[in-house]
Write a protein that holds these residues in place. Structure first.
Motif, PDB file in Angstrom:
ATOM      1  N   ASP A 280      32.425  29.647  53.214  1.00 56.60           N
ATOM      2  CA  ASP A 280      32.147  30.040  51.831  1.00 56.60           C
ATOM      3  C   ASP A 280      33.289  30.864  51.253  1.00 56.60           C
ATOM      4  O   ASP A 280      33.706  30.639  50.117  1.00 56.60           O
ATOM      5  CB  ASP A 280      30.841  30.837  51.737  1.00 56.60           C
ATOM      6  N   LEU A 281      33.800  31.815  52.014  1.00 56.24           N
ATOM      7  CA  LEU A 281      34.901  32.650  51.546  1.00 56.24           C
ATOM      8  C   LEU A 281      36.170  31.819  51.373  1.00 56.24           C
ATOM      9  O   LEU A 281      36.913  31.993  50.405  1.00 56.24           O
ATOM     10  CB  LEU A 281      35.149  33.812  52.508  1.00 56.24           C
ATOM     11  N   LYS A 282      36.385  30.913  52.290  1.00 58.92           N
ATOM     12  CA  LYS A 282      37.554  30.031  52.199  1.00 58.92           C
ATOM     13  C   LYS A 282      37.472  29.179  50.930  1.00 58.92           C
ATOM     14  O   LYS A 282      38.460  29.049  50.193  1.00 58.92           O
ATOM     15  CB  LYS A 282      37.634  29.137  53.435  1.00 58.92           C
ATOM     16  N   ALA A 283      36.306  28.639  50.655  1.00 58.14           N
ATOM     17  CA  ALA A 283      36.116  27.818  49.451  1.00 58.14           C
ATOM     18  C   ALA A 283      36.268  28.664  48.190  1.00 58.14           C
ATOM     19  O   ALA A 283      36.848  28.211  47.191  1.00 58.14           O
ATOM     20  CB  ALA A 283      34.745  27.158  49.475  1.00 58.14           C
ATOM     21  N   GLU A 284      35.764  29.890  48.227  1.00 57.48           N
ATOM     22  CA  GLU A 284      35.904  30.786  47.076  1.00 57.48           C
ATOM     23  C   GLU A 284      37.382  31.075  46.807  1.00 57.48           C
ATOM     24  O   GLU A 284      37.822  31.103  45.656  1.00 57.48           O
ATOM     25  CB  GLU A 284      35.146  32.086  47.331  1.00 57.48           C
TER      26      GLU A 284
ATOM     27  N   LYS B  21      48.163  38.793  35.600  1.00 56.71           N
ATOM     28  CA  LYS B  21      46.750  38.593  35.957  1.00 56.71           C
ATOM     29  C   LYS B  21      46.554  37.265  36.688  1.00 56.71           C
ATOM     30  O   LYS B  21      45.819  37.200  37.676  1.00 56.71           O
ATOM     31  CB  LYS B  21      45.878  38.633  34.705  1.00 56.71           C
ATOM     32  N   ASN B  22      47.199  36.224  36.184  1.00 51.43           N
ATOM     33  CA  ASN B  22      47.072  34.913  36.831  1.00 51.43           C
ATOM     34  C   ASN B  22      47.660  34.934  38.233  1.00 51.43           C
ATOM     35  O   ASN B  22      47.090  34.362  39.166  1.00 51.43           O
ATOM     36  CB  ASN B  22      47.747  33.828  35.987  1.00 51.43           C
ATOM     37  N   LYS B  23      48.802  35.586  38.398  1.00 49.72           N
ATOM     38  CA  LYS B  23      49.431  35.668  39.715  1.00 49.72           C
ATOM     39  C   LYS B  23      48.556  36.482  40.666  1.00 49.72           C
ATOM     40  O   LYS B  23      48.401  36.131  41.838  1.00 49.72           O
ATOM     41  CB  LYS B  23      50.829  36.286  39.600  1.00 49.72           C
TER      42      LYS B  23
ATOM     43  N   SER C 172      45.015  36.769  45.262  1.00 47.71           N
ATOM     44  CA  SER C 172      43.695  37.152  45.768  1.00 47.71           C
ATOM     45  C   SER C 172      42.998  35.945  46.390  1.00 47.71           C
ATOM     46  O   SER C 172      42.372  36.047  47.449  1.00 47.71           O
ATOM     47  CB  SER C 172      42.852  37.719  44.625  1.00 47.71           C
ATOM     48  N   GLY C 173      43.116  34.802  45.724  1.00 52.40           N
ATOM     49  CA  GLY C 173      42.532  33.570  46.253  1.00 52.40           C
ATOM     50  C   GLY C 173      43.148  33.166  47.580  1.00 52.40           C
ATOM     51  O   GLY C 173      42.437  32.750  48.499  1.00 52.40           O
ATOM     52  N   LYS C 174      44.468  33.319  47.677  1.00 50.26           N
ATOM     53  CA  LYS C 174      45.131  32.989  48.945  1.00 50.26           C
ATOM     54  C   LYS C 174      44.654  33.911  50.060  1.00 50.26           C
ATOM     55  O   LYS C 174      44.461  33.476  51.194  1.00 50.26           O
ATOM     56  CB  LYS C 174      46.648  33.087  48.790  1.00 50.26           C
ATOM     57  N   ALA C 175      44.480  35.187  49.729  1.00 53.02           N
ATOM     58  CA  ALA C 175      44.005  36.147  50.733  1.00 53.02           C
ATOM     59  C   ALA C 175      42.580  35.804  51.170  1.00 53.02           C
ATOM     60  O   ALA C 175      42.274  35.820  52.369  1.00 53.02           O
ATOM     61  CB  ALA C 175      44.066  37.560  50.176  1.00 53.02           C
TER      62      ALA C 175
ATOM     63  N   ASP D 289      39.457  30.276  43.433  1.00 53.88           N
ATOM     64  CA  ASP D 289      40.222  31.278  42.691  1.00 53.88           C
ATOM     65  C   ASP D 289      41.642  30.785  42.427  1.00 53.88           C
ATOM     66  O   ASP D 289      42.184  30.962  41.332  1.00 53.88           O
ATOM     67  CB  ASP D 289      40.278  32.610  43.445  1.00 53.88           C
ATOM     68  N   GLN D 290      42.238  30.158  43.428  1.00 51.38           N
ATOM     69  CA  GLN D 290      43.593  29.627  43.264  1.00 51.38           C
ATOM     70  C   GLN D 290      43.622  28.510  42.216  1.00 51.38           C
ATOM     71  O   GLN D 290      44.532  28.450  41.384  1.00 51.38           O
ATOM     72  CB  GLN D 290      44.116  29.094  44.589  1.00 51.38           C
ATOM     73  N   ALA D 291      42.625  27.659  42.250  1.00 52.69           N
ATOM     74  CA  ALA D 291      42.559  26.561  41.285  1.00 52.69           C
ATOM     75  C   ALA D 291      42.379  27.110  39.870  1.00 52.69           C
ATOM     76  O   ALA D 291      43.010  26.626  38.928  1.00 52.69           O
ATOM     77  CB  ALA D 291      41.423  25.608  41.638  1.00 52.69           C
ATOM     78  N   SER D 292      41.548  28.113  39.739  1.00 48.79           N
ATOM     79  CA  SER D 292      41.327  28.737  38.436  1.00 48.79           C
ATOM     80  C   SER D 292      42.614  29.341  37.899  1.00 48.79           C
ATOM     81  O   SER D 292      42.960  29.168  36.725  1.00 48.79           O
ATOM     82  CB  SER D 292      40.245  29.814  38.563  1.00 48.79           C
ATOM     83  N   ALA D 293      43.328  30.048  38.746  1.00 49.92           N
ATOM     84  CA  ALA D 293      44.590  30.662  38.334  1.00 49.92           C
ATOM     85  C   ALA D 293      45.609  29.597  37.938  1.00 49.92           C
ATOM     86  O   ALA D 293      46.317  29.747  36.931  1.00 49.92           O
ATOM     87  CB  ALA D 293      45.144  31.541  39.448  1.00 49.92           C
TER      88      ALA D 293
END
Length: 65
Positions: A30-34, A8-10, A15-18, A38-42
């Motif tokens: 906004d999408l780039k920041a999101e 799930k973390n991976k 998903s964040g990288k995409a 997501d990457q930071a959260s993971a």
């Protein structure tokens, strides 16, 4: 850490990288920041799970396992 948590973390990281890549290519800040969020959260979740694993290993070693 269970295999499912790792997966799930991976998935969240990928998903964040995409999202970041799409946001970058479409100039959608906004999408780039999101995506970066997501990457930071993971990464934070992975670090927390690594701490749990290390604590478990120390406990097991102390018990002689």
């Amino acid at each position: 850490m269970s295999f499912m948590d790792k997966a799930k973390n991976k998935a969240e990281e990928l998903s964040g990288k995409a999202k970041e890549a799409v946001g970058d290519s479409t100039d959608n800040h906004d999408l780039k920041a999101e995506g970066k969020g997501d990457q930071a959260s993971a990464s934070t979740k992975q670090a927390g799970e690594n701490v749990k694993d290390a604590a478990s290993n120390v406990t097991d070693a102390a018990k002689g396992k």
